[in-house]
Scaffold this motif. Sequence first.
Motif, PDB file in Angstrom:
ATOM      1  N   LEU A   1       9.545  16.037   2.157  1.00  0.00           N
ATOM      2  CA  LEU A   1       9.331  14.704   1.379  1.00  0.00           C
ATOM      3  C   LEU A   1       9.037  13.846   1.406  1.00  0.00           C
ATOM      4  CD1 LEU A   1      10.591  14.789  -2.085  1.00  0.00           C
ATOM      5  CD2 LEU A   1      12.969  13.858  -0.775  1.00  0.00           C
ATOM      6  N   LEU A   2       9.610  13.642   2.868  1.00  0.00           N
ATOM      7  CA  LEU A   2       8.979  12.326   3.447  1.00  0.00           C
ATOM      8  C   LEU A   2       7.302  12.264   3.070  1.00  0.00           C
ATOM      9  CD1 LEU A   2       9.240   9.276   4.646  1.00  0.00           C
ATOM     10  CD2 LEU A   2       9.501  10.683   6.754  1.00  0.00           C
ATOM     11  N   ILE A   3       7.167  13.661   3.280  1.00  0.00           N
ATOM     12  CA  ILE A   3       4.840  13.094   3.412  1.00  0.00           C
ATOM     13  C   ILE A   3       5.165  13.153   1.866  1.00  0.00           C
ATOM     14  CG2 ILE A   3       3.806  15.565   3.215  1.00  0.00           C
ATOM     15  CD1 ILE A   3       4.574  16.008   6.428  1.00  0.00           C
ATOM     16  N   ASN A   4       5.387  13.902   0.979  1.00  0.00           N
ATOM     17  CA  ASN A   4       4.865  13.381  -0.348  1.00  0.00           C
ATOM     18  C   ASN A   4       5.127  12.366  -0.783  1.00  0.00           C
ATOM     19  OD1 ASN A   4       4.511  16.715  -0.920  1.00  0.00           O
ATOM     20  ND2 ASN A   4       6.553  16.879  -0.706  1.00  0.00           N
ATOM     21  N   LYS A   5       7.014  11.641  -0.199  1.00  0.00           N
ATOM     22  CA  LYS A   5       6.361  10.441  -0.424  1.00  0.00           C
ATOM     23  C   LYS A   5       5.409   9.010  -0.518  1.00  0.00           C
ATOM     24  CE  LYS A   5       9.734  11.433  -3.539  1.00  0.00           C
ATOM     25  NZ  LYS A   5       9.956  11.017  -5.013  1.00  0.00           N
ATOM     26  N   LEU A   6       5.178   9.416   1.099  1.00  0.00           N
ATOM     27  CA  LEU A   6       4.232   8.499   2.230  1.00  0.00           C
ATOM     28  C   LEU A   6       2.787   8.797   1.406  1.00  0.00           C
ATOM     29  CD1 LEU A   6       5.172   9.341   5.627  1.00  0.00           C
ATOM     30  CD2 LEU A   6       5.667   7.423   3.918  1.00  0.00           C
TER      31      LEU A   6
ATOM     32  N   TYR B   1      -1.988  17.798   5.430  1.00  0.00           N
ATOM     33  CA  TYR B   1      -2.065  17.280   3.938  1.00  0.00           C
ATOM     34  C   TYR B   1      -3.098  15.933   4.079  1.00  0.00           C
ATOM     35  CZ  TYR B   1       1.760  20.368   2.985  1.00  0.00           C
ATOM     36  OH  TYR B   1       2.901  22.187   2.701  1.00  0.00           O
ATOM     37  N   PRO B   2      -4.002  16.007   3.461  1.00  0.00           N
ATOM     38  CA  PRO B   2      -4.404  14.995   3.587  1.00  0.00           C
ATOM     39  C   PRO B   2      -4.074  13.877   2.527  1.00  0.00           C
ATOM     40  CG  PRO B   2      -6.127  16.572   2.104  1.00  0.00           C
ATOM     41  CD  PRO B   2      -4.672  17.328   2.172  1.00  0.00           C
ATOM     42  N   PHE B   3      -5.166  12.432   3.077  1.00  0.00           N
ATOM     43  CA  PHE B   3      -4.153  10.808   2.195  1.00  0.00           C
ATOM     44  C   PHE B   3      -4.635  10.805   0.773  1.00  0.00           C
ATOM     45  CE2 PHE B   3      -2.590   6.927   1.716  1.00  0.00           C
ATOM     46  CZ  PHE B   3      -1.172   7.623   1.939  1.00  0.00           C
ATOM     47  N   PRO B   4      -4.094  10.940  -0.020  1.00  0.00           N
ATOM     48  CA  PRO B   4      -5.084  11.082  -1.391  1.00  0.00           C
ATOM     49  C   PRO B   4      -5.928   9.600  -1.167  1.00  0.00           C
ATOM     50  CG  PRO B   4      -2.546  11.483  -1.977  1.00  0.00           C
ATOM     51  CD  PRO B   4      -2.503  11.661  -0.510  1.00  0.00           C
ATOM     52  N   GLY B   5      -7.239   9.777  -1.169  1.00  0.00           N
ATOM     53  CA  GLY B   5      -8.237   8.893  -1.009  1.00  0.00           C
ATOM     54  C   GLY B   5      -8.623   8.956   0.089  1.00  0.00           C
ATOM     55  N   GLN B   6      -8.083   8.976   1.211  1.00  0.00           N
ATOM     56  CA  GLN B   6      -8.655   8.772   2.553  1.00  0.00           C
ATOM     57  C   GLN B   6      -8.671  10.368   3.074  1.00  0.00           C
ATOM     58  OE1 GLN B   6      -9.098   5.768   3.719  1.00  0.00           O
ATOM     59  NE2 GLN B   6      -8.809   5.112   1.448  1.00  0.00           N
ATOM     60  N   PRO B   7      -9.378  11.204   2.970  1.00  0.00           N
ATOM     61  CA  PRO B   7     -10.032  12.338   3.548  1.00  0.00           C
ATOM     62  C   PRO B   7      -9.854  12.353   4.653  1.00  0.00           C
ATOM     63  CG  PRO B   7     -12.086  11.198   2.815  1.00  0.00           C
ATOM     64  CD  PRO B   7     -10.697  10.510   2.241  1.00  0.00           C
ATOM     65  N   ASN B   8      -9.800  10.989   5.949  1.00  0.00           N
ATOM     66  CA  ASN B   8      -9.738  11.165   7.013  1.00  0.00           C
ATOM     67  C   ASN B   8      -8.369  10.788   7.791  1.00  0.00           C
ATOM     68  OD1 ASN B   8      -9.771   8.424   6.180  1.00  0.00           O
ATOM     69  ND2 ASN B   8     -10.842   7.560   8.116  1.00  0.00           N
ATOM     70  N   VAL B   9      -7.808  10.788   7.022  1.00  0.00           N
ATOM     71  CA  VAL B   9      -5.989  10.584   7.808  1.00  0.00           C
ATOM     72  C   VAL B   9      -5.646  12.044   7.261  1.00  0.00           C
ATOM     73  CG1 VAL B   9      -4.441   9.162   6.881  1.00  0.00           C
ATOM     74  CG2 VAL B   9      -6.024   7.994   6.729  1.00  0.00           C
ATOM     75  N   ARG B  10      -4.860  12.691   8.012  1.00  0.00           N
ATOM     76  CA  ARG B  10      -4.586  13.758   7.586  1.00  0.00           C
ATOM     77  C   ARG B  10      -2.330  13.789   8.227  1.00  0.00           C
ATOM     78  NH1 ARG B  10      -8.050  18.007  10.589  1.00  0.00           N
ATOM     79  NH2 ARG B  10     -10.061  17.346   9.119  1.00  0.00           N
TER      80      ARG B  10
ATOM     81  N   LEU C   1      13.023   1.287  -1.890  1.00  0.00           N
ATOM     82  CA  LEU C   1      14.112   0.943  -1.364  1.00  0.00           C
ATOM     83  C   LEU C   1      13.467   1.003   0.827  1.00  0.00           C
ATOM     84  CD1 LEU C   1      17.196   2.191  -2.890  1.00  0.00           C
ATOM     85  CD2 LEU C   1      15.839  -0.456  -3.483  1.00  0.00           C
ATOM     86  N   TYR C   2      14.579  -0.610   1.073  1.00  0.00           N
ATOM     87  CA  TYR C   2      14.622   0.020   2.719  1.00  0.00           C
ATOM     88  C   TYR C   2      13.470  -0.095   3.315  1.00  0.00           C
ATOM     89  CZ  TYR C   2      19.333   1.686   0.051  1.00  0.00           C
ATOM     90  OH  TYR C   2      20.090   2.202  -0.283  1.00  0.00           O
ATOM     91  N   ASP C   3      13.362   0.514   4.482  1.00  0.00           N
ATOM     92  CA  ASP C   3      11.886   0.155   4.946  1.00  0.00           C
ATOM     93  C   ASP C   3      10.487   1.131   4.872  1.00  0.00           C
ATOM     94  OD1 ASP C   3      13.816  -1.237   6.218  1.00  0.00           O
ATOM     95  OD2 ASP C   3      13.893   0.011   7.949  1.00  0.00           O
ATOM     96  N   MET C   4      10.620   1.536   3.415  1.00  0.00           N
ATOM     97  CA  MET C   4       9.400   2.669   3.521  1.00  0.00           C
ATOM     98  C   MET C   4       8.092   1.643   3.221  1.00  0.00           C
ATOM     99  SD  MET C   4       8.664   6.034   2.929  1.00  0.00           S
ATOM    100  CE  MET C   4       9.643   7.001   1.814  1.00  0.00           C
ATOM    101  N   PRO C   5       8.228   0.936   2.660  1.00  0.00           N
ATOM    102  CA  PRO C   5       7.297   0.029   2.592  1.00  0.00           C
ATOM    103  C   PRO C   5       7.174  -0.780   3.510  1.00  0.00           C
ATOM    104  CG  PRO C   5       8.774  -0.842   0.622  1.00  0.00           C
ATOM    105  CD  PRO C   5       9.367   0.455   1.596  1.00  0.00           C
ATOM    106  N   GLU C   6       7.765  -1.083   4.794  1.00  0.00           N
ATOM    107  CA  GLU C   6       7.008  -1.743   6.131  1.00  0.00           C
ATOM    108  C   GLU C   6       6.394  -0.683   6.779  1.00  0.00           C
ATOM    109  OE1 GLU C   6      10.112  -2.437   4.425  1.00  0.00           O
ATOM    110  OE2 GLU C   6       9.929  -4.329   4.247  1.00  0.00           O
ATOM    111  N   LEU C   7       7.049   1.027   6.619  1.00  0.00           N
ATOM    112  CA  LEU C   7       6.801   1.895   7.466  1.00  0.00           C
ATOM    113  C   LEU C   7       5.335   2.544   7.160  1.00  0.00           C
ATOM    114  CD1 LEU C   7       7.054   4.617   8.788  1.00  0.00           C
ATOM    115  CD2 LEU C   7       7.710   5.754   7.280  1.00  0.00           C
TER     116      LEU C   7
END
Length: 191
Positions: free
Chosen positions: A20-25, A50-59, A166-172
């Motif tokens: 779920l964290l991966i989905n939310k990130l 799982y590739p990062f949307p719009g960033q195929p070089n980030v997995r 909420l919390y530290d997700m934006p900072e992460l």
Amino acid sequence: NIEGTMNIGVVGNAGVGKSLLINKLRRVRPGAHGWAAVGVNETTREPTMYPFPGQPNVRLWDLPGAGTAAVPSETYIQDMGLRYFDKLLIVTAGRFTSTEVEIRAELEKHQVPFYMVRTKLDIDVWNNKEDNGSEEKATLDLIREDLQANHGVGSVFLVSSREPDLYDMPELVAELFPGMKRQLDASAPEF
């Protein structure tokens, strides 16, 4: 860094909310293409990229949870090849266990960058308010103090995948992906 990619492993015990964290990130909606399966039982049975949307070089790599019959803690570090990732998220929910401590020691030994992440903060805050009358800030301070005093964790991201703003997700997100700008489209499968 293989083939110009950034490979980020997401590791920890079973049931701590890694998928779920991966989905939310990645800001992928439930049921959308690329959604990492989540569930109340062991869901991730093999390392899944799982590739990062719009960033195929980030997995982002969703690794099976440690501490099950299928994935014993004793061989987890070696079986998952943790030292070969560019970065790792060591994820826990509730208290840190010997698994997280051993993973951290191995990554420090091999100089692999990592981030400690404690998920399900919304549940902890709610429970501590219901059970002890504690306010959110007091609960967060208590968790941080415990991690520092009892586990030597000076830097931890406290997150809720159910409440990602909420919390530290934006900072992460900012720490993991410096300079990356998110394209927000409320109608897209990623949001």
